[in-house]
Write an enzyme that holds these catalytic residues in place. Structure first.
Site, PDB file in Angstrom:
ATOM      1  N   ASN A  41      -0.115   5.837  -7.046  1.00  0.00           N
ATOM      2  CA  ASN A  41       0.237   6.863  -6.638  1.00  0.00           C
ATOM      3  C   ASN A  41       0.914   6.243  -6.057  1.00  0.00           C
ATOM      4  OD1 ASN A  41      -0.999   8.582  -4.679  1.00  0.00           O
ATOM      5  ND2 ASN A  41      -2.746   7.635  -4.815  1.00  0.00           N
ATOM      6  N   HIS A  94      -9.869  11.243  -5.553  1.00  0.00           N
ATOM      7  CA  HIS A  94      -9.306   9.797  -4.614  1.00  0.00           C
ATOM      8  C   HIS A  94      -9.698   9.098  -3.657  1.00  0.00           C
ATOM      9  CE1 HIS A  94      -6.765   7.421  -2.624  1.00  0.00           C
ATOM     10  NE2 HIS A  94      -6.464   5.865  -3.979  1.00  0.00           N
ATOM     11  N   LYS A 144       1.054   7.939  -3.410  1.00  0.00           N
ATOM     12  CA  LYS A 144       0.375   9.583  -1.921  1.00  0.00           C
ATOM     13  C   LYS A 144       1.204  10.025  -0.616  1.00  0.00           C
ATOM     14  CE  LYS A 144      -3.123   5.460  -2.162  1.00  0.00           C
ATOM     15  NZ  LYS A 144      -3.256   4.569  -1.620  1.00  0.00           N
ATOM     16  N   SER A 164      -5.369  -3.128  -4.173  1.00  0.00           N
ATOM     17  CA  SER A 164      -4.519  -4.168  -4.102  1.00  0.00           C
ATOM     18  C   SER A 164      -3.914  -4.573  -5.232  1.00  0.00           C
ATOM     19  CB  SER A 164      -5.187  -4.836  -2.633  1.00  0.00           C
ATOM     20  OG  SER A 164      -5.312  -4.305  -1.710  1.00  0.00           O
ATOM     21  N   GLU A 190     -11.595   2.147  -8.061  1.00  0.00           N
ATOM     22  CA  GLU A 190     -10.785   1.594  -6.326  1.00  0.00           C
ATOM     23  C   GLU A 190     -12.056   1.249  -5.678  1.00  0.00           C
ATOM     24  OE1 GLU A 190      -6.817   3.160  -6.485  1.00  0.00           O
ATOM     25  OE2 GLU A 190      -7.842   4.462  -5.638  1.00  0.00           O
ATOM     26  N   GLU A 226      -9.357   8.857  -0.464  1.00  0.00           N
ATOM     27  CA  GLU A 226      -9.191   9.402   0.495  1.00  0.00           C
ATOM     28  C   GLU A 226      -8.850  10.256   0.834  1.00  0.00           C
ATOM     29  OE1 GLU A 226      -5.066   7.382  -0.207  1.00  0.00           O
ATOM     30  OE2 GLU A 226      -5.475   5.233   0.224  1.00  0.00           O
TER      31      GLU A 226
END
Ligand SMILES: O=C[C@H](O)COP(=O)(O)O
Length: 281
Positions: free
Chosen positions: A42, A127, A44, A241, A196, A129
């Site tokens: 991803n 996601h 982003k 991470s 996640e 975010e």
């Protein structure tokens, strides 16, 4: 002679039983699930036209064996698709989002049909975010439905915050996110789920393989209760991470079938090292 043959048979039976017992007890590592590893990048809101070219060239040279998906920002889907063909790179394309409607007056949005035209096979949905920018479980569910009915494979992202984990709400939050996203959906054969934990995203603080495994097990169980044995074939990815150093440890867990990689997927070498880590695990 007869006697020694039966002792030999007895011993080999005993060895077989012991091996079966040991493997049976290794519920958290080393077991073969039969699910192919899937590693998703991803990107982003990162990369440029220049960097994607050298990325594809380097990744092609790394000759990885797993299923690999790259999710760039929308403007890079078409050039990336061309680069993948040019270098004959064995990766698929994914998008970072889609709209649940087929078309219309939705400024700034992208439809499933447009993604298919750009050669996308996967799409990230929910996601953290995006949840942070106001995406609700209801919107996520409509997006998952739209992806599935259009022929895109949704990668549904779920995860708890640090506060929710601290007060022991992880299982409740995850179960709720999964069930609400899948409400009213009958066919989940193309579904991928990424766990996640929000506290592990971009922080350098990954969940331990055991922490991730226990949530993955819970997700599989949740799917099993609702949909039955198809749960065994749903790929469950871990994200947060992921680095070359922790990839094989995560991959050794029974219910971790791959990774959703953010920061470390921006560099072809580190991304290839993660893929190799998952192939070893
Ligand atoms: O989609 C990817 C995740 O948000 C993980 O990002 P990260 O690998 O930078 O922690």
């Amino acid at each position: 002679m007869e006697y020694s043959r039966s002792i030999q048979m007895y011993i080999s039976q005993l060895v077989e039983e012991t091996v079966r017992e040991v493997l049976g007890n290794q519920s958290n590592s080393g077991e073969t699930s039969g699910r192919q590893k899937l590693i998703v990048a991803n990107w982003k809101m990162n990369m440029s036209l220049q960097t994607i070219t050298s990325f594809v060239e380097k990744l092609t040279l790394a000759h990885v064996r797993s299923d690999v998906v790259i999710c760039p920002s929308f403007p890079y889907l078409f050039p990336l698709s061309e680069l993948i063909q040019k270098f004959n790179c064995d990766v698929e394309l994914g998008a970072q989002d889609l709209h649940w409607n087929e078309s219309g007056a939705y400024t700034g949005e992208v439809s499933a049909k447009m993604l298919l035209e750009a050669d996308c096979h996967y799409v990230l949905i929910g996601h953290s975010e995006r949840r942070d920018s106001g995406e609700t479980d209801e919107m996520i569910s409509k997006k998952v439905k739209q992806a599935i009915s259009s022929g895109l494979k949704p990668i549904l992202c779920v995860g708890e915050s640090q506060g929710q984990r601290q007060i022991g709400k992880t299982a409740e939050v995850i179960r709720k996110q999964v069930l609400l996203a899948l409400e009213g959906i009958e066919d989940i054969s193309s579904l991928v789920i990424a766990y996640e934990p929000v506290w592990a995203i971009g922080t350098g603080l990954s969940a331990t393989p055991e922490q991730a495994q226990s949530v993955h097990q819970l997700i599989r169980k949740t799917i099993d209760v609702q949909y039955g044995s198809i749960s065994e074939s749903i790929p469950l990815l871990y994200g947060g991470s992921v680095k070359p150093e922790n990839a094989s440890g995560l991959s050794a867990m029974t219910d971790i079938d791959g990774a959703l990689v953010g920061g470390a997927s921006l560099d072809a070498e580190s991304f290839a090292a993660i893929i190799r880590g998952f192939e070893r695990g």
